[in-house]
Enzyme design. Structure first.
Site, mmCIF file in Angstrom:
data_model
loop_
_atom_site.group_PDB
_atom_site.id
_atom_site.type_symbol
_atom_site.label_atom_id
_atom_site.label_comp_id
_atom_site.label_asym_id
_atom_site.label_seq_id
_atom_site.Cartn_x
_atom_site.Cartn_y
_atom_site.Cartn_z
ATOM 1 N N CYS A 38 0.797 -1.234 0.000
ATOM 2 C CA CYS A 38 0.000 0.000 0.000
ATOM 3 C C CYS A 38 0.829 1.282 0.000
ATOM 4 C CB CYS A 38 -0.985 0.006 1.154
ATOM 5 S SG CYS A 38 -0.274 -0.605 2.654
ATOM 6 N N LYS A 70 1.941 9.142 -3.737
ATOM 7 C CA LYS A 70 0.609 8.814 -4.255
ATOM 8 C C LYS A 70 0.347 9.509 -5.590
ATOM 9 C CE LYS A 70 -1.059 6.057 -1.101
ATOM 10 N NZ LYS A 70 -1.334 4.675 -1.480
ATOM 11 N N GLU A 108 -0.764 1.247 -15.247
ATOM 12 C CA GLU A 108 -1.640 0.122 -14.888
ATOM 13 C C GLU A 108 -2.813 0.567 -14.015
ATOM 14 O OE1 GLU A 108 1.580 0.445 -14.219
ATOM 15 O OE2 GLU A 108 2.111 -0.229 -12.214
#
Lengths: 575, 416
Positions: A302, A361, A369
């Site tokens: 993450c 981010k 993708e």
């Protein structure tokens, strides 16, 4: 012990203590610029020079050890005079001019030069700035460098090298041409930069800042044909009040929602919802891979800074990464499918905005993708600036709830903000998935806290004890990867690129008034206070998530879940 | 009448087969402590510019614990106007090698480096050959002259940075790092090359050490004045008729006599405008101040420094601003760029001087220049920075009428 006298006050300190530390002990503040507590001593700015035993040559307090019998003057007339001149020189090198105006600077309210100017009591500014005419570096999706603002204090160099263990920056050229740059001047987007943004936090002058997305967000908000939704990450709520004068760790979840609604977002959602989904997908994957002994340990996926790190430095281990997308990207994918369907909006008209404590981010949202599912990523700082510029003080607002469709969050999502949080949340759910029972002792303390490398063993049943590890900060990530390479056994390892996890992210507010360690500690307390106050602390208990699986995804790990919520990685290697 | 005193100078000495290394042989028989004692007795001060007592440096290095120590010869002669090390490297290289090996033996170093200025092609060529020959002859290697002293020496060619003449920058350069100064302490004697105790000595200091051990401290200490013993190689240059390297016994005469008797007098005008007595980092002396003896203490009393022994004469017809610009350009280019006062200060000074081709400086400008000079001298990180404005400041001090706007009437009244 060493006994000395600083500004007529007797001080006793441990051998090896610097004059700067000794002075702080008696509450004497010596101004510094190139000094940062957690980094090695550079001794370049010379602002901390002090008089020792009346000597002609002044000594840098940051680099001079206290010794018996020293008589130190930290603010003598001569020292103050020299400091003023030094500061004049620094300001002239910072190129303050109409183009580089303080008013448009990313650090307008957290400028260290301003703090130092006040500390010194600067009363004159006689030198002309000498414009260096260096080009800005726009090569990165996450970070912009403005070398004309750089005063070459080398804090970014040391941060990247010493704390993150990467070292993308170096000094080049010499003398007056000395500058901070990347290898062969390739630009930050073309070297092994992980986009973590820790350099931004260390920069005292705003020469480094995020790639701004706020203009794009304003345009979308002003466009009546667009349906603009926003998600806010767990670490943002304990930091968003800081730009408005609050202490770090102040929890302002409801006020943030309220502010975003006032800004005009059509839907305000909690990233915790998809953090929770990440846990379901990742937890399912962990259980499956542990049972089948498939490419263990499973590594979390993450933190986009960590992902870029492993793609560059340990590409052989990409198969170990969980294929689950990060919560940000799961939200993006669902917003343009499930949410569009539920709300009856054409996915083409939906604009997805994230507010993240993170600069990486931004890069993640631009990965091919990810199909452009997330349109704009604002850092906590940018969100703060936008809210301010709409005439809103977040501290004055009433609390409001997140919009319902993807809104209810469990505590398991909030602790994602801190190092060890993903692990703790995943363990709570993995235990349930394997045993069908709830984990009794819900706080898994060994994985919490600011220790760089954490390990724990969690007995699941008679046959299985899960061995887990947690690393935050990329130097620690490297250490953990080396342990894994050497054959140390783990089932599941959590990685966060930033020291402390997301609460210490490169997109968080910058404090000119306290060390990053202090700010981290306070935000950490904020995060765990939210978690312990929540009734629902296990991801799998969230009713909205159950609804999402029932109505849309099927079950965790299903074909549809895979299509929308999982991804693949790129072996980048070294440039 | 000043004449040369030849203590270091002599016939060319380059062929290793013709030299027996008597000083080194004597050192090996004396033992480490006795060698250091003899150097201390000679009261030799380092000849690189800072004037630190060589004996003290060696004895501190000997006291350092640790198996590995390094000995470095600093042959990165870069101080403008200085070329005396080049003379020794070209004419008496074996004395330099001998001094280096005596020092290494005395402090317990088994590995050494000679760091030669990159532009010094001939000395580099000479030393390359000498090192090869010395290894062939067993003068470098194991059990030198049958003793238990092992030593090997590596030649490093400088890459052109003036700052690498500073010992900590030089050490960084040998390690393959940027040529920038290190924070002291730790001093190189404690933690130098690759973190080990390291002695760095200037070429001339080592040639002196070789002769001191060879001839005994007595002969050396008998030369010179109380605080400046022995001889000094002086590089005479600038507006002078007979520039060159001269060996002078300390206290043998005044600066003026050296310029006239050895240098053959001033070549650009009838008298000097000023003289720089110790290289570009030292304050200028006016013609009437040249009546001072040639020794560390006398030149200091005159308000300058003996520095590296480079005497640069500036003829009376020279343009001051042009000189100021050249000096300032040199320091601006050569600062390593690490510490703010040196990097930004020298840049600002150069910027301000450049605005002033044909007009005088205001009093406020001079005040700024002086403030920057004070800040650099007090706060720069290494010797380069600390002394980088000595000369420029002294020129402003000594030629106010030529450089600075006249004091306005109102100011005169106020000052009374």
């Amino acid at each position: 012990m060493k006994r000395l006298e600083i500004d007529n006050i007797e001080v006793e300190v441990e051998p090896g203590t610097t004059l700067l530390e000794a002075a702080r002990k008696i509450n004497v503040n010596i101004p510094t610029l190139c000094y940062e507590e957690e980094l090695s001593i550079f001794g370049g700015c010379r602002l901390c020079v002090v008089e020792v035993n009346g000597g002609e040559l002044l000594k840098p307090a940051c680099a001079t050890e206290a010794d018996d019998g020293m008589i130190v003057k930290t603010h003598s007339p001569r020292v103050r005079e020299v400091r003023q001149t030094l500061f004049e020189l620094i300001i002239a090198s910072h190129d303050i001019s109409c183009e580089l105006n303080c008013l448009t600077c990313t650090r307008q309210s957290s400028c260290e030069l301003r703090v130092v100017a006040e500390d010194i009591g600067i009363s004159r500014m006689r030198l002309n700035p000498i414009y260096r005419g260096l080009e800005k570096d726009f090569s990165s999706h996450s970070i912009v460098r403005e070398p004309n603002k750089c005063i070459t204090c080398d804090r970014c160099i040391r941060k990247c090298e010493e704390i993150q263990g990467i070292g993308i920056f170096a000094n080049s050229a010499r003398g007056p041409e000395t500058e901070v740059t990347t290898f062969q001047d390739k630009g930050m987007g073309n070297v092994e930069c992980t986009n973590c943004g820790q350099c931004i936090i260390s920069c005292p002058t705003g020469a480094l800042h995020e790639v701004y997305h706020s203009e794009g967000v304003w345009d979308a908000l002003y466009d009546e044909n667009k349906h603009v939704v926003v998600q806010t990450a767990p670490a943002v709520r304990v930091a968003i009040a800081e730009p408005f004068g609050a202490e770090p760790g102040t929890v302002a979840t409801g006020q943030l929602v309220s502010a975003l609604k006032r800004l005009g977002f059509d839907g305000v959602f909690d990233t915790n919802f998809t953090a929770y989904l990440t846990i379901m997908e990742e937890g399912t994957e962990v259980v499956k891979r542990v049972t089948e002994n498939d490419n263990l340990p499973v590594l979390t996926s993450c933190s986009p800074g960590w992902i870029k790190f492993i793609e560059h430095f340990y590409p052989d281990y990409l198969k170990n990464l969980s294929t689950a997308k990060s919560p940000q990207q799961m939200f993006g994918a669902l917003a343009k499918t499930y949410y569009a369907e539920q709300a009856g909006v054409d996915p083409e008209d939906i604009v997805v905005v994230s507010i993240m404590p993170c600069t990486a981010k931004k890069f993640e949202s631009r990965r091919p993708e990810m199909n452009g599912d997330v349109d704009f990523v604002l850092t906590t700082r940018e969100a703060g600036m936008m809210i301010k510029s709409a005439g809103i003080n977040i501290c004055d607002l009433p609390e409001e709830n997140y919009d319902n469709l993807m809104g209810v969050s469990s505590g398991a999502g909030d602790i994602f903000a801190a190092s060890g949080g993903v692990m703790e949340a995943a363990l709570r759910s993995a235990y349930y998935l394997i045993t069908g029972e709830e984990l009794e002792d819900i706080d898994i303390k060994p994985v919490r806290g600011l220790t760089g490398l954490k390990k724990a063993e969690v007995p699941i049943n008679e046959d299985l004890t899960l061995k887990v590890g947690v690393a935050h900060g990329l130097s620690n990530a490297r250490k953990m990867m080396e342990l894994i390479k050497e054959g140390e056994e783990f089932h599941f390892v959590e990685f966060m690129a930033c020291p402390g996890g997301c609460i210490g992210g490169g997109g968080q507010p910058i404090r000119a008034d306290m060390t990053s360690e202090e700010a981290l500690q306070k935000r950490l307390e904020g995060v765990y206070s939210i978690d312990s106050s929540k009734k629902m602390r296990r991801s799998h208990e969230n009713p909205m998530i159950q609804k999402l699986y029932d109505e849309f995804l099927g079950k965790p790990g299903s074909h549809k879940a895979h299509k929308l919520l999982h991804t693949e990685y790129t072996a980048r290697g070294l440039n | 009448m000043v004449i040369e005193k030849k203590f270091l100078k002599g016939n060319p000495l380059k062929d290793i087969s013709e030299y027996d290394f008597p000083g080194l042989r004597r050192a090996l028989s004396l033992g480490q402590e006795n060698v250091i004692q003899e150097i201390s007795d000679s009261m030799l001060l380092g000849r690189g510019g800072a004037g630190f007592p060589t004996g003290t440096k060696w004895s501190l290095a000997l006291e350092q614990a640790g198996d590995k120590k390094y000995f470095i010869c600093n042959a990165d002669e870069g101080e403008p106007g200085t070329f005396k090390d080049r003379f020794l490297l070209e004419e008496r290289p074996l004395k330099v090698l001998e001094g280096l090996m005596i020092g290494a033996y005395a402090v317990g170093a088994d590995e050494g480096f000679i760091y030669i200025r990159g532009e010094y092609d001939l000395p580099i060529k000479i030393f390359r050959e000498i090192l090869e020959d010395a290894r062939d002859e067993g003068i470098l290697g194991k059990n030198i002259f049958g003793s238990d002293f092992d030593f090997d020496l590596t030649l490093v060619r400088g890459a052109g940075a003036y700052v690498c003449g500073d010992e900590t920058s030089l050490i960084n350069s040998i390690e393959g790092k940027r040529g920038i100064s290190r924070i002291k302490p730790p001093y190189p004697i404690q933690e130098g090359l690759f973190g080990n105790p390291t002695v760095v000595n200037n070429v001339e200091s080592l040639a002196c050490a070789a002769e001191i051990i060879n001839k005994g401290a007595g002969e050396f200490v008998a030369l010179g004045t109380d605080n400046s013993r022995g001889t000094k190689l002086v590089s005479l240059s600038g507006d002078i008729n007979l520039p060159g390297v001269y060996e002078i016994e300390f206290g043998c005469g005044t600066l003026e006599e050296i310029i006239n008797d050895l240098g053959g007098g001033v070549s650009y005008g009838n008298k000097p405008k000023f003289v720089i007595p110790g290289g570009l980092s030292t304050a200028a002396l006016l013609p009437e101040e040249l009546n001072c003896g040639y020794s560390y203490e006398d030149i200091e009393e005159a308000g300058s420094s003996l520095g590296s022994g480079a005497i640069i004469v500036v003829g009376e017809s020279r343009d001051l601003v042009e000189i100021l610009l050249k000096v300032s350009r040199f320091y601006m280019d050569e600062t390593c760029g690490t510490c703010f006062p040196c990097r930004e200060g020298n840049k600002q000074i150069n910027f301000m001087l450049n605005q002033h081709k044909n007009k005088k400086f205001t009093r406020q400008e001079v005040e700024i220049i002086k403030d920057i000079g004070d800040a650099i001298a007090a706060a720069a990180r290494c010797g380069l920075g600390q002394t980088s404005l000595s000369l420029i400041e002294s020129i402003f001090d000594k030629f106010p009428e030529e450089l600075i706007e006249e004091v306005r009437h109102s100011e005169k009244v106020r000052n009374r």
